[in-house]
Scaffold this motif. Sequence first.
Motif, PDB file in Angstrom:
ATOM      1  N   LYS A  84      51.772 -24.259 -36.286  1.00  0.00           N
ATOM      2  CA  LYS A  84      52.063 -25.509 -35.586  1.00  0.00           C
ATOM      3  C   LYS A  84      51.061 -25.798 -34.477  1.00  0.00           C
ATOM      4  CE  LYS A  84      57.006 -25.132 -36.444  1.00  0.00           C
ATOM      5  NZ  LYS A  84      58.328 -24.939 -35.833  1.00  0.00           N
TER       6      LYS A  84
ATOM      7  N   LYS B  60      53.922 -17.957 -30.823  1.00  0.00           N
ATOM      8  CA  LYS B  60      54.803 -18.245 -31.958  1.00  0.00           C
ATOM      9  C   LYS B  60      54.341 -19.488 -32.715  1.00  0.00           C
ATOM     10  CE  LYS B  60      59.036 -16.130 -30.193  1.00  0.00           C
ATOM     11  NZ  LYS B  60      60.405 -16.376 -29.708  1.00  0.00           N
ATOM     12  N   ALA B  61      53.943 -20.530 -31.993  1.00  0.00           N
ATOM     13  CA  ALA B  61      53.473 -21.756 -32.639  1.00  0.00           C
ATOM     14  C   ALA B  61      52.207 -21.503 -33.447  1.00  0.00           C
ATOM     15  CB  ALA B  61      53.227 -22.846 -31.590  1.00  0.00           C
TER      16      ALA B  61
ATOM     17  N   ARG C  11      51.375 -18.599 -34.858  1.00  0.00           N
ATOM     18  CA  ARG C  11      51.796 -17.821 -36.025  1.00  0.00           C
ATOM     19  C   ARG C  11      52.404 -18.720 -37.104  1.00  0.00           C
ATOM     20  NH1 ARG C  11      49.672 -13.082 -37.033  1.00  0.00           N
ATOM     21  NH2 ARG C  11      50.016 -11.569 -35.425  1.00  0.00           N
ATOM     22  N   GLU C  12      53.148 -19.744 -36.678  1.00  0.00           N
ATOM     23  CA  GLU C  12      53.810 -20.653 -37.607  1.00  0.00           C
ATOM     24  C   GLU C  12      52.891 -21.764 -38.093  1.00  0.00           C
ATOM     25  OE1 GLU C  12      57.171 -21.963 -35.339  1.00  0.00           O
ATOM     26  OE2 GLU C  12      58.151 -20.001 -35.422  1.00  0.00           O
TER      27      GLU C  12
END
Length: 56
Positions: free
Chosen positions: A26, A20-21, A23-24
């Motif tokens: 971050k 998720k990080a 993809r974002e």
Amino acid sequence: MNSPDDYDSATAQQLLSAWKAMREGKLTFLPSLKHHGDELLAAPFTAVGLVDTKGI
């Protein structure tokens, strides 16, 4: 004894958080390690929504 294909729920949650990080935007990798990040992003999900690492 656990097989090499098994991993615990904590590891699965960490992989999902990292996915998720990434993809974002971050979490990024050094250019020399970018292929590892690309593999993780391309990994499919299991039926329960976890990153499936069997092909990595």
